[in-house]
Design a protein around this motif. Structure first.
Motif, PDB file in Angstrom:
ATOM      1  N   ALA A  11      -3.527  -3.685   2.251  1.00 20.72           N
ATOM      2  CA  ALA A  11      -2.160  -3.319   2.625  1.00 20.72           C
ATOM      3  C   ALA A  11      -1.156  -4.251   1.959  1.00 20.72           C
ATOM      4  CB  ALA A  11      -2.011  -3.373   4.139  1.00 20.72           C
ATOM      5  N   GLU A  12      -1.509  -5.530   1.836  1.00 21.18           N
ATOM      6  CA  GLU A  12      -0.616  -6.496   1.192  1.00 21.18           C
ATOM      7  C   GLU A  12      -0.425  -6.160  -0.281  1.00 21.18           C
ATOM      8  OE1 GLU A  12      -1.975  -7.849   4.883  1.00 21.18           O
ATOM      9  OE2 GLU A  12      -3.205  -7.329   3.135  1.00 21.18           O
ATOM     10  N   ARG A  14      -0.544  -3.141  -1.595  1.00 24.99           N
ATOM     11  CA  ARG A  14       0.350  -1.977  -1.673  1.00 24.99           C
ATOM     12  C   ARG A  14       1.792  -2.375  -1.390  1.00 24.99           C
ATOM     13  NH1 ARG A  14      -4.257   0.092   0.858  1.00 24.99           N
ATOM     14  NH2 ARG A  14      -3.355  -0.098   2.954  1.00 24.99           N
ATOM     15  N   ASP A  15       1.984  -3.280  -0.454  1.00 23.94           N
ATOM     16  CA  ASP A  15       3.323  -3.788  -0.155  1.00 23.94           C
ATOM     17  C   ASP A  15       3.901  -4.476  -1.386  1.00 23.94           C
ATOM     18  OD1 ASP A  15       5.639  -4.845   0.921  1.00 23.94           O
ATOM     19  OD2 ASP A  15       4.660  -6.017   2.478  1.00 23.94           O
ATOM     20  N   ARG A  19       7.207  -3.426  -3.771  1.00 26.42           N
ATOM     21  CA  ARG A  19       8.328  -4.338  -3.994  1.00 26.42           C
ATOM     22  C   ARG A  19       8.641  -4.513  -5.478  1.00 26.42           C
ATOM     23  NH1 ARG A  19       9.540  -7.885   0.424  1.00 26.42           N
ATOM     24  NH2 ARG A  19       8.233  -7.444   2.250  1.00 26.42           N
ATOM     25  N   PRO A  42      -1.402   2.619  -4.405  1.00 26.34           N
ATOM     26  CA  PRO A  42      -0.115   1.928  -4.357  1.00 26.34           C
ATOM     27  C   PRO A  42       0.907   2.604  -5.257  1.00 26.34           C
ATOM     28  CG  PRO A  42      -1.596   0.815  -5.860  1.00 26.34           C
ATOM     29  CD  PRO A  42      -2.386   1.938  -5.241  1.00 26.34           C
ATOM     30  N   ARG A 100      -3.424 -12.750   3.536  1.00 27.21           N
ATOM     31  CA  ARG A 100      -2.822 -12.707   4.862  1.00 27.21           C
ATOM     32  C   ARG A 100      -3.493 -13.747   5.751  1.00 27.21           C
ATOM     33  NH1 ARG A 100      -5.446  -7.456   4.386  1.00 27.21           N
ATOM     34  NH2 ARG A 100      -7.453  -7.417   5.476  1.00 27.21           N
ATOM     35  N   ASP A 233       2.194 -13.854   2.161  1.00 30.21           N
ATOM     36  CA  ASP A 233       2.827 -12.552   2.381  1.00 30.21           C
ATOM     37  C   ASP A 233       3.298 -11.985   1.057  1.00 30.21           C
ATOM     38  OD1 ASP A 233       5.822 -13.332   1.972  1.00 30.21           O
ATOM     39  OD2 ASP A 233       5.096 -14.792   3.425  1.00 30.21           O
ATOM     40  N   ALA A 234       3.568 -10.666   1.056  1.00 29.63           N
ATOM     41  CA  ALA A 234       3.931  -9.963  -0.169  1.00 29.63           C
ATOM     42  C   ALA A 234       5.292 -10.392  -0.706  1.00 29.63           C
ATOM     43  CB  ALA A 234       3.910  -8.458   0.070  1.00 29.63           C
TER      44      ALA A 234
END
Length: 243
Positions: A11-12, A14-15, A19, A42, A100, A233-234
């Protein structure tokens, strides 16, 4: 044009891709290992498949003139992270590991931390009914443990026949607390086996285990390769990728 490779599947990742996808002057390529039959893709450019080890990844970085690499793979993708670190050293391309944070034990939790899958198998008591959430590739290792019954949850089915002491549940997160409570109750589960993956998508199983007062065999994550910079974090990783 700055070129960034994201080693993804989380998920990170894809985030991070979302961005960076529309940043002017930036070409972003997300690479997926191809181990999941129907992966969540993504934003932006995507490649699927392996590189052929550190040397293959290094050659790809040179060929594509990649400027920066973000390793946003699963915290337990130890082999891919090692390959990324080796390729970074071979090419001089800067590498960041996006990880994460791991889960933190709360009041009422009964966690038994172990260093490996092998240790997790050994930690299970005879006669246990275990909720196994460590991925399809680990199922044969646990299934060989006699005297224990497993409800094994995975995104894709395991390869080969499933032993009689294993019931496979095909499911993809995010999961709900009500749903996890129901699984524990309906299958009379008395121990949870999981990796310290972190994140919110699968955390409800930990809350459900605490409320049901069943222990958790928690497998510690492997360390990030030495000398590799990390981000939690992303947003931080996105700033690093843009320099």
């Amino acid at each position: 044009m700055r070129r960034v490779l994201i080693l993804g599947g989380t998920a990170e990742a894809r985030d991070l891709a979302a961005r960076l996808a529309d940043v002017p002057g930036l070409r972003v390529v997300s690479s997926l290992a191809g181990r999941v039959a129907d992966p969540r893709l993504p934003a932006g450019e995507v490649r699927i498949g392996g590189f052929g080890g550190p040397a293959g990844l290094a050659a790809w970085l040179r060929d594509q003139r990649i400027d920066r690499v973000v390793d946003a793979t699963h915290p337990f993708a130890e082999r891919m992270s090692a390959s990324a670190a080796d390729a970074s050293r071979l090419t001089g391309v800067p590498l960041l590991a996006l990880r994460r944070p791991g889960w933190v034990e709360e009041d009422g939790d009964d966690w038994r931390r172990v260093p490996s899958l092998v240790a997790a198998v050994a930690a299970l008591p005879d006669g246990a009914r275990a909720f196994l959430t460590t991925g399809r590739r680990s199922i044969p290792m646990f299934a060989a443990r006699t005297g224990v019954w497993f409800l094994a949850r995975s995104v894709d089915p395991p390869e080969g026949p499933v032993p009689s002491n294993v019931r496979v549940l095909l499911s993809r997160g995010p999961y709900t607390l009500d749903g996890e409570r129901a699984l524990i109750r309906e299958h009379r589960l008395d121990v949870l086996v999981t990796k310290d993956s972190g994140g919110a998508l699968t955390r409800p199983k930990l809350t459900a285990a605490r409320q049901a007062r069943i222990p958790v065999v928690m497998i510690d994550r492997p360390p990030v390769p030495g000398g590799v910079e990390t981000a939690g974090d992303a947003a931080t990783a996105a700033r690093w990728a843009q320099g």
